[in-house]
Design an enzyme around this catalytic site. Structure first.
Site, PDB file in Angstrom:
ATOM      1  N   HIS A   1      26.086  -4.068 -34.927  1.00 45.27           N
ATOM      2  CA  HIS A   1      25.143  -3.753 -33.845  1.00 45.27           C
ATOM      3  C   HIS A   1      23.819  -4.502 -33.999  1.00 45.27           C
ATOM      4  CE1 HIS A   1      27.546  -0.700 -31.884  1.00 45.27           C
ATOM      5  NE2 HIS A   1      27.909  -0.280 -33.055  1.00 45.27           N
TER       6      HIS A   1
ATOM      7  N   ASP B   1      27.483   1.944 -38.652  1.00 40.87           N
ATOM      8  CA  ASP B   1      28.719   2.287 -37.948  1.00 40.87           C
ATOM      9  C   ASP B   1      29.392   1.064 -37.356  1.00 40.87           C
ATOM     10  OD1 ASP B   1      26.432   2.051 -36.290  1.00 40.87           O
ATOM     11  OD2 ASP B   1      27.704   2.665 -34.616  1.00 40.87           O
ATOM     12  N   GLU B   2      30.672   1.225 -37.073  1.00 39.76           N
ATOM     13  CA  GLU B   2      31.444   0.275 -36.271  1.00 39.76           C
ATOM     14  C   GLU B   2      31.258  -1.177 -36.701  1.00 39.76           C
ATOM     15  OE1 GLU B   2      32.000   2.381 -31.994  1.00 39.76           O
ATOM     16  OE2 GLU B   2      30.142   1.267 -32.236  1.00 39.76           O
ATOM     17  N   VAL B   3      31.445  -1.451 -37.962  1.00 37.22           N
ATOM     18  CA  VAL B   3      31.334  -2.843 -38.411  1.00 37.22           C
ATOM     19  C   VAL B   3      32.680  -3.528 -38.200  1.00 37.22           C
ATOM     20  CG1 VAL B   3      30.783  -4.373 -40.320  1.00 37.22           C
ATOM     21  CG2 VAL B   3      29.630  -2.165 -40.105  1.00 37.22           C
TER      22      VAL B   3
ATOM     23  N   ASP C   1      30.792   6.707 -40.706  1.00 39.18           N
ATOM     24  CA  ASP C   1      31.618   5.580 -41.163  1.00 39.18           C
ATOM     25  C   ASP C   1      31.355   5.263 -42.624  1.00 39.18           C
ATOM     26  OD1 ASP C   1      30.710   5.575 -38.450  1.00 39.18           O
ATOM     27  OD2 ASP C   1      31.838   3.726 -38.114  1.00 39.18           O
TER      28      ASP C   1
END
Lengths: 534, 504
Positions: free
Chosen positions: B237, B297-299, B350
């Site tokens: 992000h 998060d969300e890597v 995460d």
């Protein structure tokens, strides 16, 4: 993009995002929404100086200075085009710059009339060095052309205004392009209605369908039956529309070429009517005695029709439009069934146990009242579905989900005109990206003759009020309603591609913000002028 | 259906509720409230807030002085201009007694007490104000009651943030989680790295938060007893960061050559950690809160995988092909930076899911899944001894037709298997308003009053507030009160408020 409910947030798709940035950076010269039927523009552009910019009447024009609709429109569009100069508007300014003149010519002096079902809205617009020529048959067409012109003007980063050399020939695909507001489930202050009318004109909508009363409240203050709002409104003083309010809405709409179509829905959806008019609603029975609750309008009493005739006489004198919407949807028969007098009437009339016949009998009487008043009636599709004889009907509004085009086909086969609303129920919220749902509607994609297709007179965006009031009306309506607007105005072949429409609608949404309309975003991104009105 | 059938009983019930003033009309519901029909008229010209003589805070206490003024205007909107402290004080108001008691407690408590008091006052049809004899003892169930705003996907003008802070105080929220930067834009104007916003914001002048903007938000929040928790989410992000800081993001490869696109923050360069240490040092000096949200998060590993230098680093570090180890390595470095700055880190769940080693005082933020899965996560994280913050059930940017506030209300944050000790590790919850489809045009009606449903869950006793139908008329009343206070809160269902929203 879909909202991934399991994700912390949806992944942005970078290509899409960069595409938006690109679009916002460049000015798209075809940035008119809804798309004109024919537009040719060239890179040649002309600077506009607000202090040397004029709207004038062409010498051949049937309307001249003093035409209220156009005089007002000139002022309005000057402010919209040059928001920073709105106070400086005047014809007596000196300037060294060469002036730019928008010359407006209309074929008919209909300045003092109301727009109606037959009003032409076609116009041609030619922008060249130093002037733009706008020609239309009617002042209503001229209004559409002024809106288009205002969208052609753009401002560069350092404040200068430009317009490109452009030729436009334009007319609407459908004659009836409406928005329904529901002022019964929640009261909408008059200001909220006027703001909506303003935004409607920006998307070339031309009918405001005013679903003014319903079960929860009766805000219309009747001259003849003042008790209807005194007892049936949410509040008898603060939550009503006075005669002067209604007049203000009609006149504000007229100035924007918008018809006001009133709906007084009956025999169902009338709980609030019963509070101010005794003996109008059917007493429901529990066993052999009245239960104290009431059902739909009582169709067996002569007093009912006398009341309705008087009310609709008033309505037709207050609302100048040639159409009246009579509703007729979702009638619940259980109360009628419970009432012994209604059952006796059914027997007498030979209706057997078929209550749709009773409803048909009622609706026919109401339609005849409006016919006598020289008004065309619109009814919801229920009335068409339940009734055997369609002779008295004229316009049917299709609203049910499912195969709505099947219903459209049935109605036009019966030789009746159709307004399509099913695909445009905008009160159902959703992420804005499903604006495409309202864009990819094909109203004429049914089997039928050319004559039958002509009977589809248009479509309507419905904003029912269960969960909507002045707090969320505007962002829920715009820019999603604009997607429907392009479907109803523009050529379908030129506007079938959602991806091509997306950046144009983004631009248009930014323009709505610039004009002070609280239109919600379509996706990640920004506008030069963000909404500041918090 | 043209529209849903109206449930008449329900509608009449609403009318009834709006007609009568409910003396228990405080939202969120206090832990203990006793009121009697005995009521006292309030005269705006003879109504005063004063400090109790035993109070540790006295006149000159900015938070309370300002709050007194604010709540005077909220209680008596028609009189807001006519209020002067220099007026001769004729009459004594019974409330002073109450405030004397409260003022022995700390300032924040008094602040939330003022909110409660303001909701006890009601106005009758002819304009007179009343308050009923009432005894309240109140405290929050959870310490952390937050709202996340996302100012990267859309820029929110400072006014929109301040308006939200105002409304938060009305529902007793106490944390503004500022998700200030993300992929689409970097609006935070850094003192140390001005290029981040100059090149990474949507617009370098009009779509940024200057230091003075940030200071204004923090001070406005403080006046309302609200903490400002900044989030600088990394290593994913961060697309917008790369525009103003070269060599920060990982170059992605297509085959054996760079593709020209960039992935997450580059975890293998010492310069990355130097940059982050400098940035977080600035952040900790600008934002006074003891927490910093580090994201995590969300890597997406595909870019790291494509990069030969990253792969070589993996080998050297003995991570094999397990990129979660690389992410863990990165996050550990970042967490250590904040530890050195004497700040507590919050990270998205995460980080717990993928990593073994995180400092024990780190707070995990749960955002994924349905009740069954977040309950399991609550159980697992608290079992490991970490504190946890629950956001999953309150993704309020998602909307659906009808009364979805009921879903936010009926959440049971402690309904997971675990010991009493584990349950104490749930420090609170957060309402998230992600910005894909939200900006200043629709923020307020989408947030209120739906967020207020979550507010009651986080503040009030669960047993007293488990019945949605009982809550409905109270929330209707509270929503009308929000309108009266100028908050564009959307309706819950058919009906009306005495003061409708007029600000169109």
């Amino acid at each position: 993009m879909s909202v991934v409910t399991s994700g912390r947030y949806t992944f942005p798709s970078y290509n899409l995002v960069f595409f938006i940035f690109l679009q916002l950076g460049l000015h798209s010269v075809e940035g008119v929404w809804p798309l004109p039927q024919s537009i040719t523009s060239s890179p040649e552009r002309y600077p506009l100086n607000p202090q040397a910019f004029y709207f004038t009447y062409g010498s051949q024009s049937a309307a001249q200075e003093g035409c209220s609709v156009l005089d007002e429109a000139f002022k309005r569009y000057f402010s919209l085009i040059f928001p920073d100069y709105s106070s400086g508007y005047g014809f007596l300014r000196f300037s060294v710059d060469k002036p730019f003149t928008v010359q407006v010519s209309v074929g008919r002096d209909d300045c003092d009339s109301y727009p109606d079902e037959d009003s032409s809205e076609q116009y041609t617009l030619s922008v060249s060095a130093g002037q733009a020529s706008l020609k239309a048959e009617t002042v209503w067409g001229a209004l559409r052309g002024l809106e288009t012109f205002s969208q052609l003007v753009y401002q560069e980063d350092f404040g200068s205004y430009y317009v490109n050399k452009t030729e436009i020939k334009d007319f609407p695909r459908f004659q009836f392009r409406g928005i329904l507001l529901d002022t019964s489930r929640h009261y909408l202050p008059v200001q909220a209605i006027l703001k909506t009318l303003d935004a409607m004109a920006f998307s070339k909508f031309n009918v405001f369908h005013w679903h003014i009363v319903d079960d929860p409240s009766f805000p219309y203050q009747s001259r003849t039956f003042p008790d209807l709002s005194a007892k049936g409104a949410f509040h008898p003083m603060t939550h009503i529309y006075t005669q002067s309010d209604v007049g203000r809405v009609i006149s504000f709409a007229r100035m924007r070429g918008i018809r006001v179509l009133p709906e007084f829905d009956s025999p169902g959806h009338t709980q609030s009517w019963g509070k101010g008019q005794s003996d109008l609603l059917t007493p429901c029975y529990s066993g052999s005695s009245p239960s104290g609750t009431f059902g739909p309008v009582n169709p067996i009493l002569p007093s009912t029709y006398k009341f309705m005739a008087t009310l609709f006489k008033e309505v037709s004198s207050v609302f100048p439009d040639s159409y009246i919407h009579l509703g007729g949807d979702e009638v619940n028969f259980s109360c009628w069934k419970s009432n012994p007098d209604v059952r006796a009437f059914m027997l007498k009339m030979g209706f057997g146990a078929d209550f749709t016949k009773l409803e048909a009998y009622y609706m026919e009487n109401i339609v005849n009242i409006t016919v006598a008043l020289n008004r065309t009636s619109i009814v919801w599709q229920d009335v068409f579905d339940y009734h055997e004889r369609h002779t008295s009907l004229s316009v049917v509004e299709v609203w049910r989900e499912g195969c709505y085009l099947c219903e459209v086909r049935r109605v036009v086969k019966a030789g009746l005109r159709v307004i399509l609303a099913s695909p445009w129920y905008l009160d159902q919220p959703g992420p804005t990206h499903n604006w495409a749902r309202y864009y990819t509607v094909w109203p004429l994609a049914f089997k039928g003759t050319e004559e039958q297709k002509k009977l589809v007179i248009g479509g309507e965006v419905c904003m029912w009020g269960e969960y909507v009031d002045a707090t969320n009306l505007t962002p829920r309506l715009w820019p999603r309603a604009s997607a429907a607007a392009e479907r109803l105005w523009s050529d379908e072949k030129q506007t079938s591609d959602v991806d091509k429409a997306f950046p144009r609608l983004q631009d248009f949404r930014c323009e709505l913000l610039r004009r002070g309309i609280q239109a919600e975003p379509l996706f990640v991104g920004h506008c030069k002028h963000e909404y500041q009105g918090v």
